[in-house]
Motif scaffolding. Sequence first.
Motif, mmCIF file in Angstrom:
data_model
loop_
_atom_site.group_PDB
_atom_site.id
_atom_site.type_symbol
_atom_site.label_atom_id
_atom_site.label_comp_id
_atom_site.label_asym_id
_atom_site.label_seq_id
_atom_site.Cartn_x
_atom_site.Cartn_y
_atom_site.Cartn_z
ATOM 1 N N LYS A 263 0.161 -75.459 4.004
ATOM 2 C CA LYS A 263 -0.258 -74.894 5.290
ATOM 3 C C LYS A 263 -0.595 -76.011 6.274
ATOM 4 O O LYS A 263 -0.213 -75.971 7.449
ATOM 5 C CB LYS A 263 -1.462 -73.979 5.073
ATOM 6 C CG LYS A 263 -1.883 -73.179 6.290
ATOM 7 C CD LYS A 263 -3.018 -72.225 5.918
ATOM 8 C CE LYS A 263 -3.423 -71.348 7.103
ATOM 9 N NZ LYS A 263 -4.505 -70.409 6.720
ATOM 10 N N ARG A 264 -1.280 -77.046 5.792
ATOM 11 C CA ARG A 264 -1.672 -78.168 6.660
ATOM 12 C C ARG A 264 -0.445 -78.950 7.118
ATOM 13 O O ARG A 264 -0.377 -79.390 8.272
ATOM 14 C CB ARG A 264 -2.642 -79.086 5.919
ATOM 15 C CG ARG A 264 -3.198 -80.223 6.787
ATOM 16 C CD ARG A 264 -4.250 -81.035 6.067
ATOM 17 N NE ARG A 264 -5.399 -80.214 5.730
ATOM 18 C CZ ARG A 264 -5.883 -80.061 4.500
ATOM 19 N NH1 ARG A 264 -5.303 -80.678 3.481
ATOM 20 N NH2 ARG A 264 -6.932 -79.311 4.267
ATOM 21 N N ILE A 265 0.527 -79.133 6.215
ATOM 22 C CA ILE A 265 1.754 -79.858 6.578
ATOM 23 C C ILE A 265 2.449 -79.174 7.748
ATOM 24 O O ILE A 265 2.857 -79.819 8.723
ATOM 25 C CB ILE A 265 2.718 -79.960 5.373
ATOM 26 C CG1 ILE A 265 2.218 -81.011 4.393
ATOM 27 C CG2 ILE A 265 4.134 -80.309 5.825
ATOM 28 C CD1 ILE A 265 3.078 -81.140 3.147
ATOM 29 N N ILE A 266 2.593 -77.844 7.667
ATOM 30 C CA ILE A 266 3.281 -77.117 8.740
ATOM 31 C C ILE A 266 2.461 -77.161 10.031
ATOM 32 O O ILE A 266 3.024 -77.305 11.125
ATOM 33 C CB ILE A 266 3.569 -75.663 8.307
ATOM 34 C CG1 ILE A 266 4.491 -75.671 7.086
ATOM 35 C CG2 ILE A 266 4.224 -74.882 9.450
ATOM 36 C CD1 ILE A 266 4.751 -74.304 6.486
ATOM 37 N N ASN A 286 2.639 -67.685 10.494
ATOM 38 C CA ASN A 286 2.007 -66.704 9.614
ATOM 39 C C ASN A 286 1.957 -67.238 8.184
ATOM 40 O O ASN A 286 3.003 -67.452 7.557
ATOM 41 C CB ASN A 286 2.778 -65.382 9.667
ATOM 42 C CG ASN A 286 2.215 -64.349 8.704
ATOM 43 O OD1 ASN A 286 1.008 -64.232 8.560
ATOM 44 N ND2 ASN A 286 3.094 -63.619 8.037
ATOM 45 N N TYR A 287 0.739 -67.454 7.692
ATOM 46 C CA TYR A 287 0.537 -67.924 6.317
ATOM 47 C C TYR A 287 -0.455 -66.978 5.651
ATOM 48 O O TYR A 287 -1.656 -67.049 5.898
ATOM 49 C CB TYR A 287 -0.018 -69.356 6.310
ATOM 50 C CG TYR A 287 0.199 -70.085 4.996
ATOM 51 C CD1 TYR A 287 1.063 -71.168 4.927
ATOM 52 C CD2 TYR A 287 -0.454 -69.686 3.829
ATOM 53 C CE1 TYR A 287 1.276 -71.847 3.734
ATOM 54 C CE2 TYR A 287 -0.245 -70.348 2.632
ATOM 55 C CZ TYR A 287 0.613 -71.427 2.590
ATOM 56 O OH TYR A 287 0.841 -72.088 1.397
ATOM 57 N N PRO A 292 -0.791 -69.100 -2.635
ATOM 58 C CA PRO A 292 -1.276 -70.477 -2.818
ATOM 59 C C PRO A 292 -1.011 -71.342 -1.582
ATOM 60 O O PRO A 292 -0.116 -71.046 -0.781
ATOM 61 C CB PRO A 292 -0.456 -70.979 -4.011
ATOM 62 C CG PRO A 292 0.084 -69.767 -4.676
ATOM 63 C CD PRO A 292 0.248 -68.733 -3.613
ATOM 64 N N THR A 293 -1.779 -72.405 -1.453
ATOM 65 C CA THR A 293 -1.538 -73.383 -0.387
ATOM 66 C C THR A 293 -1.121 -74.736 -0.965
ATOM 67 O O THR A 293 -0.479 -75.524 -0.287
ATOM 68 C CB THR A 293 -2.794 -73.590 0.475
ATOM 69 O OG1 THR A 293 -3.882 -73.977 -0.370
ATOM 70 C CG2 THR A 293 -3.151 -72.311 1.231
ATOM 71 N N ASP A 325 7.175 -68.096 8.985
ATOM 72 C CA ASP A 325 6.515 -67.252 7.989
ATOM 73 C C ASP A 325 6.613 -67.899 6.616
ATOM 74 O O ASP A 325 7.690 -68.361 6.212
ATOM 75 C CB ASP A 325 7.172 -65.869 7.926
ATOM 76 C CG ASP A 325 6.917 -65.041 9.176
ATOM 77 O OD1 ASP A 325 5.804 -64.530 9.322
ATOM 78 O OD2 ASP A 325 7.845 -64.924 10.004
ATOM 79 N N VAL A 326 5.496 -67.915 5.891
ATOM 80 C CA VAL A 326 5.474 -68.487 4.544
ATOM 81 C C VAL A 326 5.146 -67.389 3.535
ATOM 82 O O VAL A 326 4.236 -66.588 3.758
ATOM 83 C CB VAL A 326 4.435 -69.623 4.430
ATOM 84 C CG1 VAL A 326 4.489 -70.249 3.030
ATOM 85 C CG2 VAL A 326 4.679 -70.683 5.495
#
Length: 411
Positions: A263-266, A286-287, A292-293, A325-326
Amino acid sequence: MQREINYDFYIENLQEMAQLFQQINWDASEKDFLDKLLKIAIKIIPEAECGSIWLIKGALYKAIVGEGYDQELLSKMEVPLSEAFVNKYMKSDILEVKNIMDYNTPETELHKISRTMHKNNKNMVTLIATLKYGDNVAGHIYIDSFHVDSFDEGSKKMLEMFSNLASTFLTLKFLRDSERESTELNTNYLSFISHELRTPLTAIIGFAETILANKDLPKKEIINIVKKILLSAKHMNSLIEDISTFNKLNRETTLHLEKVNLKRIIYEVLSILEVSASPEVEIVFNYPADIPTEIETDSTKLKQVFMNIIENAIKYTNKGYVRIDVNYENNTKHFIVTIQDTGPGIPKENLKDIFRPFLRLSKDKPGSGLGLAIVKKNIDILKGDIEVESELSVGTTFRIKIPAFLSTLVN
């Protein structure tokens, strides 16, 4: 009780197998090529009723073609390679197993699909043979029967001979396709050097000569010309950087694995790129909170993938949105990152070529045509997969599939 082998039948089948191999179309797609191989195998094995060919695709083990099975169900048959039956039990190049479905955990998606696809047959016997690319295992061919207790020894020998021949054909096709790609790459590389790099260089020389030939130019005009020189130099530098990155990826074999927050990378990528978005474009990320992250991967390469695709989406979208979206697939242990835009779209006839090096679909936007080729190289190195869908005047969607635990696949 072992069935008596009809040697005349197998001699005839060997002759037929040789004739069928001669009919293979070397220019066919991978799927069509494998479909032909499977049909040959089923034709020469007397007990065969159904069958499939599975290939190793990055971190996944996937059914590519099937005969006698529902194709829609077959397309959903995939598991992490580390959890595949062959990874645990295949100790030789050919193996017979009864009720292979029982080796899948009942609550898994694969088990449910298998039960439906095999119509809950309780007397299934499967003969598995290895397909190789050179010395490496590329995948396996599965021959299924529902009305015998086992395949006879003649059938096993026949499939073993077939898999050896099929492996040779598969290796030759891969080498042939690679050679064709290499020749095309060299041609495009020379064209790129002689045309794309020459354009900004010619501009720089022309602007510099203008200044030198007109020493009385007003300061304001000189500043404008120098700005153009700077822009051309930056463009040229960007092209050279892309070539350098692409060449490095072709040589590089080392992965720098670490556990990072996806999430932080994106978020970091978006914070860099969103400033260049049109005011009429909404950036949506959207995460879901329930997935999981943490991901174990090479974060530099993964970030490079997101940078290239999201940058393209923003660059080509003038209004509407760019949406990221992830999601997470528990059965395959893969993250699915979907990047969708409302840009101009890509013509259907060009979709199959968009990952080719030096391909530029739009001449009015600066670039090397290497961005998506770099993306594909990185995705392959990370044992992932990427798909694209597009419609003119509607937009483009990239779907990236990345394993959550890369160390289990490369160590």
